[in-house]
Design a protein around this motif. Structure first.
Motif, short mmCIF file in Angstrom:
data_model
loop_
_atom_site.label_atom_id
_atom_site.label_comp_id
_atom_site.label_asym_id
_atom_site.label_seq_id
_atom_site.Cartn_x
_atom_site.Cartn_y
_atom_site.Cartn_z
N ALA A 106 0.83 -1.21 0.00
CA ALA A 106 0.00 0.00 0.00
C ALA A 106 0.86 1.25 0.00
CB ALA A 106 -0.93 -0.01 1.21
N LEU A 107 1.89 1.27 0.84
CA LEU A 107 2.78 2.43 0.91
C LEU A 107 3.58 2.59 -0.37
CD1 LEU A 107 4.11 2.05 4.59
CD2 LEU A 107 2.49 3.76 3.71
N LEU A 110 1.27 4.16 -3.25
CA LEU A 110 0.85 5.56 -3.13
C LEU A 110 1.71 6.53 -3.95
CD1 LEU A 110 -0.16 5.87 0.63
CD2 LEU A 110 -1.65 5.99 -1.37
N LEU A 114 0.27 9.11 -6.74
CA LEU A 114 0.19 10.49 -6.29
C LEU A 114 1.33 11.39 -6.77
CD1 LEU A 114 -0.95 9.92 -2.58
CD2 LEU A 114 -2.36 10.38 -4.59
#
Length: 354
Positions: A106-107, A110, A114
């Motif tokens: 998940a990290l 990102l 983004l």
């Protein structure tokens, strides 16, 4: 044949077409993000590419792909629809993902999504295209691939529990979903790719989202120059899809008679049925009129699109995605055999009509 609720057979292998199609969808948002960054600095584009490569080739490969059945089945190189030919530099891990691995994934994801936003917010058109491109990728993958993927550890996997159990009992020997005469004839088994006898409202939402991507880019290009011509374009689109296409093409379609007073197909859900169904395939004149209408709808906005290269590119790519997706996933199991794009084998048509 079957209703739309019948699960499609699992895909144990991916073809070259799978890889080309899904990677084509995947590269579009990265290209949009790179264009936005490139306007400011080529160096940051290199950083963006580096971040993406590190995530896909290291983080995702180690913490996600090593648990995937496609990765485990591969020998020296990965054989999946997203990372074909990548060397298996990490050891396969057939056990479930740990909470730490999920957190790292998940990290790691990102920054990929983004990172270009800082540059994208400077151009609302690019930002909108970026969001739509990712939406198309995830919606298409979830709708057509996640329901037959054998990577049961993936959080997006949508294979029914009973199908997973049956697959595991058979030792992972379920067949692929290639749309063939043999597979379609085996309707009712776990190896069938059955014909779609009915459409659901979610089909309508998906396909109209794809269609609106095309129409919005064209309408925006026209609207920038002239409100009058925009209204003309809207009238042409409504006249073609609401009257011309319905009368000369849709009235011959088996989906046209679904529902009561309103249509129940993936392109026209809830539209009033003004015309009577025609119980035979469309003739040459019907197809010619329908084709002429499509040609006018497609080529009418080109003079305005040529003035805005980005919208022209968006328009052409959206049309390409629409045609590739519908040809790949819908035309092979559609019961409208009179459509010139129908890909259902002749012997299966005869069997269905009987």
């Amino acid at each position: 044949m079957s209703s739309p609720g019948v699960p499609l057979p699992l895909k144990t292998e991916h073809s070259t077409r799978d890889r080309l199609y899904l990677n084509f969808l995947n590269v579009i948002p990265f290209l949009i993000g790179s264009i936005a960054i490139l306007r400011d600095s080529p160096k940051w584009v290199a950083v963006y590419i580096g971040i993406a490569l590190f995530f896909f080739l290291v983080i995702e490969l180690r913490f996600a792909c090593t648990h995937c059945s496609y990765y485990i089945r591969s020998k020296n190189c990965v054989k999946c629809m997203m990372l074909p030919g990548i060397p298996k530099i990490f050891k396969a891990r057939p056990d479930p993902h740990s909470p730490i691995e999920k957190a790292i994934l998940a990290l790691g994801a990102l920054p990929v999504f983004l990172f270009p936003v800082y540059w994208l917010i400077k151009d609302p058109l690019l930002l909108g295209a970026y969001v739509v491109a990712w939406a198309l990728f995830f919606l298409t993958a979830r709708r057509y691939e996640c329901v037959r993927c054998i990577n049961f550890e993936c959080p997006m996997n949508r294979v029914p529990a009973e199908v997973k159990e049956d697959f595991e009992k058979k030792g992972g020997l379920s067949g692929n979903i290639e749309i063939s005469a043999e597979n379609i004839r085996l309707s009712g088994t776990d190896r069938c790719a059955s014909l779609r006898a009915e459409h659901e409202f979610k089909d309508f939402l998906y396909w109209n989202f794809v269609t609106l991507t095309i129409l919005f880019s064209a309408g925006l290009a026209i609207g920038i120059s002239s409100t009058g011509w925009l209204l003309t374009y809207i009238f042409i689109v409504i006249f073609h899809f609401g009257i011309l296409e319905q009368y000369f093409f849709c009235t011959h379609c088996p989906y046209f008679v679904r529902g009561e007073k309103c249509l129940r197909c993936m392109m026209n859900w809830g539209w009033p049925r003004h015309f009577k169904p025609v119980p035979y395939p469309p003739g040459k004149f019907d197809l010619a009129i329908t084709s002429l209408g499509f040609v006018i709808v497609i080529f009418f906005p080109l003079p305005w699109l040529l003035k805005v290269p980005f919208l022209l590119g968006t328009y052409l790519v959206a049309i390409l995605i629409f045609l590739l997706t519908i040809w790949r996933y819908e035309c092979g199991r559609c019961i409208y055999f009179g459509c010139p794009f129908n890909r259902v084998p002749a012997e299966v048509r005869k069997d269905y009509q009987k």
